[in-house]
Design a protein around this motif. Sequence first.
Motif: not given
Length: 256
Positions: A129, A140, A143-145, A147-148, A153, A177, A180-181, A187
């Motif tokens: 990223l 977004i 990326i969250a998916e 990270a989960d 990352i 980021w 995302i967090t 994450a």
Amino acid sequence: MRKPIGLQQFLDGPWLGRDAVLADLDGCLLSGDTVLPDVPELFARCADRLWIVSNNSSDTAPTLSTRLAGLGLALSSDRILLAGEMTLRALAAARPGARVALYVNPPLQELARDLGLQPDRDQPQSVVLGRDTALSFADIARIAELADAGLSIYLTNPDTSHPGADGTPQPETGAIWAAITAIVPQARMTSLGKPAPDLPREALRRAGVTPGAAVFIGDTEATDGAAAMAAGVEFVRLIRPGETPALPLKTGVHTC
């Protein structure tokens, strides 16, 4: 902590004899595509002892070298260390041919392919990223998916902003980021960008100098200063627009 000074004060100061001058880019040498005052003199007087050490995650060293040349600043790509490029090179060395969900600008996408990494947002093994200016809401969410799901990352840099041409803060990788967090609080990421010491250490390695023989100039204590300290390099903070410079140093004029 030393007060911030102007670049001309740095050039006229007591840093004579240093074998390498490491410099941040945005807010230190450039503001957008505007060359900041006294920067051409820095390039002329430091010549091949000048190294750019930047959290830039939009350029590669060759594209930045070309962009600088267009602004009248000549610097070989060999003396440009960028967080985005270093992230991709480190990943390619550690995991050759890896499938990577790339969220970076075109120059870094091209570099990733040249390094043998496989761009793949459907079934990636990791995520890189950076400051992807084409990032969408759907990106977004993806990326969250990922990270989960626990994928590694790699964040090109943790900066939330950098100064634009008029000094106005512009969104950076760390701001993405943060989004995302906010979605996935657990994450985690890895970053080689400042304040980590990887970039200045690589500059020292390439220059063939010890930390004590170098100086680092930048505009932030939290990133530039922390990276310099971790690498054992003296740090000099330059003033930002609107700041009051420290009193001139009472020394003779030296080259840097």
